[in-house]
Design an enzyme around this catalytic site. Structure first.
Site, mmCIF file in Angstrom:
data_model
loop_
_atom_site.group_PDB
_atom_site.id
_atom_site.type_symbol
_atom_site.label_atom_id
_atom_site.label_comp_id
_atom_site.label_asym_id
_atom_site.label_seq_id
_atom_site.Cartn_x
_atom_site.Cartn_y
_atom_site.Cartn_z
ATOM 1 N N GLU A 284 45.527 41.178 38.886
ATOM 2 C CA GLU A 284 46.584 40.283 39.337
ATOM 3 C C GLU A 284 47.333 39.736 38.119
ATOM 4 O O GLU A 284 46.722 39.446 37.090
ATOM 5 C CB GLU A 284 45.971 39.133 40.145
ATOM 6 C CG GLU A 284 46.995 38.193 40.770
ATOM 7 C CD GLU A 284 46.357 37.069 41.570
ATOM 8 O OE1 GLU A 284 47.000 36.574 42.499
ATOM 9 O OE2 GLU A 284 45.204 36.681 41.252
ATOM 10 N N LYS B 27 50.279 39.390 48.915
ATOM 11 C CA LYS B 27 49.096 38.535 49.046
ATOM 12 C C LYS B 27 49.255 37.553 50.207
ATOM 13 O O LYS B 27 50.218 36.783 50.262
ATOM 14 C CB LYS B 27 48.882 37.780 47.733
ATOM 15 C CG LYS B 27 47.636 36.906 47.674
ATOM 16 C CD LYS B 27 47.556 36.269 46.293
ATOM 17 C CE LYS B 27 46.294 35.417 46.124
ATOM 18 N NZ LYS B 27 46.246 34.813 44.777
ATOM 19 N N CYS C 271 42.742 38.688 44.947
ATOM 20 C CA CYS C 271 42.146 37.431 44.493
ATOM 21 C C CYS C 271 41.621 36.532 45.623
ATOM 22 O O CYS C 271 40.576 36.807 46.202
ATOM 23 C CB CYS C 271 43.151 36.697 43.612
ATOM 24 S SG CYS C 271 42.410 35.482 42.486
#
Length: 268
Positions: free
Chosen positions: A40, A113, A158
């Site tokens: 990321e 995301k 994440c």
């Protein structure tokens, strides 16, 4: 299929980050990797959260996308560009997008995301929603390895790692987790969550992380790793830039799912 989780300690210079990513991807390709996953924010970790908005690209147009396409084609490698900021209708907010390129340099998948990180323990404070827009669509793509085997690959980023329902929806053979976990939360939860996602979904997990002390003062946990469907850590690097290599075996995946058919036993 040999895969590589790329670990970086990205800074505030886009060009320097891309140069470092190229170095590590070349190492991965030279070691025989067919799929490489960058972390990321691999291309940029600015002094302030708002700094990433200046670099936000539009689909098919931008320095980072060109870099990913060129390196995938030149190295004949599947490349997952961890995340990069992509422009939205709101100039004050970007999407945190994970872009996938095949060995021909073609963009084949984009995942924005879904879950945006927020954390405040009185000493550290993070709120991604201040400058990011959450995605809405769980995303998978098909990847054929050099032996002709087809892999279903599920994307996540994440903080998504804490939401097991996303991975159930992906129903993938390989789960990708490019990340920039903080040192505090990573030390507490990173490995146990990754291994849980591998075990409960009986899938390989490729987790590529930021790992070290950054120019902006942030400290990330690192510990990039590849995990097998039984929850065993196949390869790991704790801190600093590097390439974590592992060989994924489809027969291993099938064996785990046949011996313990938990995915078939779901009731809810």
């Amino acid at each position: 299929m040999r895969v590589a989780a790329i670990q970086m300690v990205s800074g505030i210079s886009l060009d320097a980050n891309l140069s470092e990513a190229l170095r590590l991807l070349r190492l991965a390709a030279g070691a025989g990797a067919e799929l490489a996953v960058l972390p990321e924010y691999f291309c940029f970790m600015g002094a302030r959260d708002e700094d990433k908005l200046v670099l936000a690209e539009t689909p098919g147009l931008g320095k980072v996308q060109d870099f990913l396409s060129d390196v995938a084609r030149d190295l004949k490698l599947w490349v997952v560009g961890g995340t990069l900021p992509m422009a939205t209708d709101d100039p004050s907010h970007a999407a945190n997008a994970s872009m996938v390129y095949n060995p021909r340099g073609e963009s084949v998948s984009r995942y924005d995301k879904i879950h945006l990180f927020r954390y405040d323990n009185g000493r550290e404070h993070y709120d991604e929603a201040a400058v990011l827009v959450a995605g809405e669509t769980p995303t998978v793509f098909e990847c054929r390895d050099r032996g002709g085997e087809e892999w279903r690959v599920g994307q996540s980023v994440c903080y998504d790692l804490r939401f097991g329902e996303l991975y159930r929806m992906l129903a993938a053979d390989i789960l990708l987790v490019p990340a920039a976990f903080t040192h505090t939360t990573g030390q507490a939860h990173w490995e146990v969550l990754l291994r849980a996602r591998a075990i409960e979904n009986q899938a390989f997990v490729i987790a590529s992380a930021q790992g070290g002390k950054h120019e902006n003062g942030r400290r990330t946990w690192g510990h990039s790793m590849v995990i097998d469907p039984w929850g065993e850590v196949m390869a790991l690097q704790a801190t600093g830039p590097g390439v974590v290599l592992a060989d994924l075996d489809m027969e291993r995946l099938r064996s785990v799912r046949e011996q313990l058919p938990s995915l078939q036993h779901r009731r809810l």
